[in-house]
Design a protein around this motif. Structure first.
Motif, short mmCIF file in Angstrom:
data_model
loop_
_atom_site.label_atom_id
_atom_site.label_comp_id
_atom_site.label_asym_id
_atom_site.label_seq_id
_atom_site.Cartn_x
_atom_site.Cartn_y
_atom_site.Cartn_z
N TYR A 150 -8.51 6.36 13.32
CA TYR A 150 -8.10 4.96 13.28
C TYR A 150 -8.06 4.33 14.66
O TYR A 150 -8.47 3.21 14.85
CB TYR A 150 -6.73 4.83 12.61
CG TYR A 150 -6.86 4.69 11.14
CD1 TYR A 150 -6.74 3.45 10.52
CD2 TYR A 150 -7.15 5.78 10.35
CE1 TYR A 150 -6.89 3.32 9.17
CE2 TYR A 150 -7.30 5.66 8.99
CZ TYR A 150 -7.17 4.42 8.40
OH TYR A 150 -7.33 4.31 7.06
N PHE A 196 -11.14 12.85 7.45
CA PHE A 196 -11.61 12.07 6.30
C PHE A 196 -10.55 11.22 5.65
O PHE A 196 -10.85 10.25 4.97
CB PHE A 196 -12.20 13.01 5.24
CG PHE A 196 -13.31 13.84 5.78
CD1 PHE A 196 -14.57 13.29 5.97
CD2 PHE A 196 -13.10 15.15 6.16
CE1 PHE A 196 -15.60 14.04 6.49
CE2 PHE A 196 -14.12 15.91 6.69
CZ PHE A 196 -15.38 15.36 6.86
N LEU A 197 -9.29 11.60 5.81
CA LEU A 197 -8.24 10.89 5.09
C LEU A 197 -7.28 10.22 6.07
O LEU A 197 -7.12 10.65 7.21
CB LEU A 197 -7.44 11.86 4.21
CG LEU A 197 -8.09 12.29 2.90
CD1 LEU A 197 -7.19 13.31 2.22
CD2 LEU A 197 -8.32 11.10 2.00
N ASP A 198 -6.66 9.20 5.56
CA ASP A 198 -5.61 8.49 6.27
C ASP A 198 -4.39 9.41 6.41
O ASP A 198 -4.15 10.26 5.55
CB ASP A 198 -5.27 7.28 5.40
CG ASP A 198 -4.23 6.42 5.98
OD1 ASP A 198 -4.58 5.61 6.82
OD2 ASP A 198 -3.05 6.57 5.59
N PHE A 254 -13.45 9.43 11.14
CA PHE A 254 -12.47 8.43 10.76
C PHE A 254 -11.20 8.50 11.56
O PHE A 254 -10.14 8.84 11.05
CB PHE A 254 -12.20 8.49 9.26
CG PHE A 254 -13.39 8.01 8.51
CD1 PHE A 254 -13.59 6.66 8.34
CD2 PHE A 254 -14.36 8.90 8.09
CE1 PHE A 254 -14.73 6.20 7.73
CE2 PHE A 254 -15.50 8.45 7.47
CZ PHE A 254 -15.69 7.10 7.29
N TYR A 257 -9.50 0.84 16.00
CA TYR A 257 -8.67 -0.20 16.62
C TYR A 257 -9.24 -0.55 17.99
O TYR A 257 -9.37 -1.71 18.34
CB TYR A 257 -7.24 0.30 16.81
CG TYR A 257 -6.43 0.44 15.55
CD1 TYR A 257 -6.59 -0.45 14.50
CD2 TYR A 257 -5.49 1.46 15.41
CE1 TYR A 257 -5.84 -0.32 13.35
CE2 TYR A 257 -4.74 1.59 14.27
CZ TYR A 257 -4.92 0.71 13.24
OH TYR A 257 -4.17 0.84 12.11
N MET A 278 0.82 -1.19 0.00
CA MET A 278 0.00 0.00 0.00
C MET A 278 0.87 1.26 0.00
O MET A 278 0.68 2.16 -0.79
CB MET A 278 -0.91 -0.03 1.22
CG MET A 278 -1.75 1.18 1.28
SD MET A 278 -2.08 1.97 2.79
CE MET A 278 -0.97 1.90 3.98
#
Lengths: 177, 459
Positions: free
Chosen positions: B388, B341-343, B386, B392, B289
């Motif tokens: 992470y 919204f984004l990684d 969002f 988790y 990735m």
């Protein structure tokens, strides 16, 4: 129909096999670098090849790893809006973006194929160190990886299209980490 | 070649990319599609050669070798049982005081952060080990989960950090300097979290009760418990001193760390073929990735800057006549919103080529900005929708903890992170003191130096 599903299964197996095979390269990188450190500090004789070898292993490993990641839908995407759609709507979105992806990867393949062919034709060698290994085998990994990526994309595209058209059920949501 | 207004190019390229992201295309696809499209329409087929060059430059880079090594190390340590050992130590040492387990959890998080370069490792392993232990002792579930999530997010700030390696690659900074700059702010944030847990526990002991009398150990037991620190301590000192003191290159040190993690797992008797294979395949999946985003983002930026559009943002900032500090604040606000919204990897690839030259032109230190960026990314990990670490935590927490509990749990810690961020903005020395000590005089760059915009991203 059976021929298509046989292709899909085969493609999954190929990608999984590649992922498992190249995963060993992480150990190889460790081994080469550890050897280099030991040679430099313990035996006072740094190698000329360790860094470039590691870089080549790294490049080969990571670019091929993309195929495995793609097979397991591991490429990062923003799901903020995507998840508001129902399963079939998502499949249609995947058909659209996947279809564009197929065109892009075809172009990508052509470009990197020329790039690698050029390197073979010139009998290109590295100019980074005194070791100067041939660089065309490393560059040949590019078309290989992009080609496999295209095939894996095709496999996803067919699956998504079948879901979108209502031929098969949407795949289970996998939440893994 | 068509002559287009840079503003049109910027709007067009970023607009199309966002559209594709909204449609659910993976970031790599979005960047490649827009990059290939723009290069083809504006330069013709010859422009596509950039694609091959960008891809090869992301593969043929020794610095990036550190990424798979640090990821391997993190995944291996997560499975090695090191966390159980450390938490057991904390339990014995600090369990007797109110809030002790919570404060100790932050310490364990910081230790794991100093061994692993990714953020999920600490959150997941402590979510499995520390959370049930704290809930059993009657800890407030919001305080317990919030502590673990915020502590887990320290992974990116306390070196080694995968995100910092990528930042260094994109902005052409030294990894050693970045790592040195992240250490003090990381410890400061950990200190802030510990102080917060302490104050909450002091004000209301019900929230974080001490462990029962029978479970406590005497002084000798406490001393014996400290031996859990030996292995992690040795590993942390070796890897960090190799990198920061420049004994080996960061990539070599990362390989040492990866080998060290295997040895640790062997000493904890958790190493077997199954674990090794899982770690290797996990590394493969993550690296696939990361590299594919890298090559797509490098290509995208080269096209964007090659089209002469890189000036747009700079001119825009000059036009609005914002004071330099407000520009920084605006960028951080931008990170905060993008982070929802984004990684974080997506954010670093999209924004570093755009922001860092501006930061540099404004006369700020880019190492300092890197630290600000990473702290903002920690908040991104805790902010819904969002975040992470929220996911988790949700995946390992008992059913009694709902996702809304986690949202509420994160709020005070996000506030603490903003306080930490503000402190580093106001006192850049917090980040820059350590690199200054190690790499010599290292002050804010003078304003007069004005590098050509976009050079940062040309390889």
């Amino acid at each position: 129909m059976t021929r298509i599903s046989r292709f899909l299964d085969l493609q999954d197996e190929i990608s999984d096999f590649i992922g498992k095979a190249i995963s060993w390269m992480s150990l190889a990188m460790m081994a080469v670098l550890s050897y280099e450190i030991a040679a430099r500090y313990l035996f006072n004789s740094p190698t000329s090849w360790a860094h470039e070898t590691t870089t080549m292993i790294y490049g080969t490993f990571c670019i091929l790893a993309g195929v495995y990641t793609h097979r397991h839908h591991g490429h990062v995407r923003s799901e903020a809006v995507y998840h508001l759609f129902p399963a079939r709507g998502r499949a249609w979105l995947d058909v659209i973006t996947g279809g564009i992806g197929l065109v892009i990867f075809a172009v990508f393949f052509y470009v990197v194929f020329e790039f690698a062919a050029d390197s073979w034709a010139k009998n290109e060698h590295s100019s980074k160190s005194t070791w100067a290994p041939p660089i065309y085998p490393f560059k040949s990994v590019l078309p290989l990886a992009v080609g496999l990526m295209w095939l894996q994309s095709l496999s996803h595209f067919i699956r998504d299209l079948m879901v979108a058209l209502g031929i098969t059920e949407p795949r289970e949501e996998v939440t893994e980490q | 070649m068509l002559e287009l207004d840079p503003l049109v190019v910027t709007g067009g390229m970023f607009g199309c990319m966002l559209l594709m992201l909204i449609l659910g295309a993976p970031l790599t696809w979005a960047l490649l599609t827009v990059g290939v499209g723009s290069a083809y329409f504006l330069w013709g087929p010859a422009g596509l050669e950039l694609l091959a060059i960008s891809t090869f430059s992301s593969m043929d880079n020794f610095l990036l070798v550190a990424l798979p090594m640090f990821i391997f190390m993190g995944l291996m340590l997560q499975r090695s049982g090191i966390t159980d050992d450390l938490f057991d130590m904390i339990n014995k040492l600090m369990g007797g005081t109110p809030g002790g387990l919570g404060m100790g959890t932050v310490i364990v998080c910081a230790l794991i952060a100093a061994m692993a370069g990714v953020s999920g490792a600490a959150t997941v392993s402590l979510g499995i080990i520390a959370l049930p232990a704290m809930l059993e002792r009657g800890y407030d579930k919001k305080l317990a989960t919030g502590t673990i999530m915020a502590g887990g997010a320290l992974g990116f700030l306390i070196p080694p950090s995968v995100l910092m390696v990528i930042y260094a690659f994109l902005a052409r900074e030294s990894v050693g300097k970045l790592f040195a700059a992240g250490l003090m702010p990381g410890l400061m944030l950990a200190g802030i979290y510990i102080a917060y847990v302490y104050i909450r526990a002091k004000m209301n002991p019900q929230l974080a009760p001490p462990i029962s009398e029978e479970e406590r150990v005497d002084f000798r037991g406490k001393l014996a418990a400290l031996k859990a620190l030996i292995l992690p301590g040795a590993l942390i000192t070796t890897v960090l001193s190799f990198i920061i003191l420049g004994i080996t290159s960061p990539s070599e040190a990362s390989a040492v760390g990866a080998v060290g993690s295997i040895i640790c797992a062997a000493l904890y008797r958790t190493l077997n073929w199954q674990v090794l294979k899982e770690v290797m395949i996990g590394t493969t999946k993550l690296m696939g990735m990361l590299l594919w985003i890298t090559l797509a983002a490098v290509f995208f930026s080269k096209v964007y800057i090659g089209l002469g559009a890189g000036m747009v943002l700079e001119e825009f900032i000059e036009d609005t006549a914002l004071s330099p500090y407000w520009v920084i604040v605006a960028m951080l606000a931008c990170y905060f919103i993008l982070g929802m919204f984004l990684d974080d990897f997506a954010i670093v690839f999209i924004t570093v080529p755009l922001f860092v030259p501006i930061v540099d032109t404004l006369g700020f230190d880019t190492i300092w900005f890197a630290v600000l960026f990473i702290i903002s990314m920690q908040s991104a990990y805790l902010t819904p929708p969002f975040g992470y670490n929220l996911f988790y935590m949700r995946s390992v927490a008992p059913p009694s903890v709902s996702i809304y509990d986690l949202y509420k749990a994160a709020i005070p810690f996000v506030c603490l992170q903003i306080i930490g961020l503000a402190l580093v903005v106001i006192f850049p020395e917090i980040a820059l003191w350590l690199p200054e000590q190690i790499f010599g005089r290292y002050t804010l760059k003078p304003l007069m130096k004005k590098p050509p915009f976009g050079e940062v991203f040309c390889f």
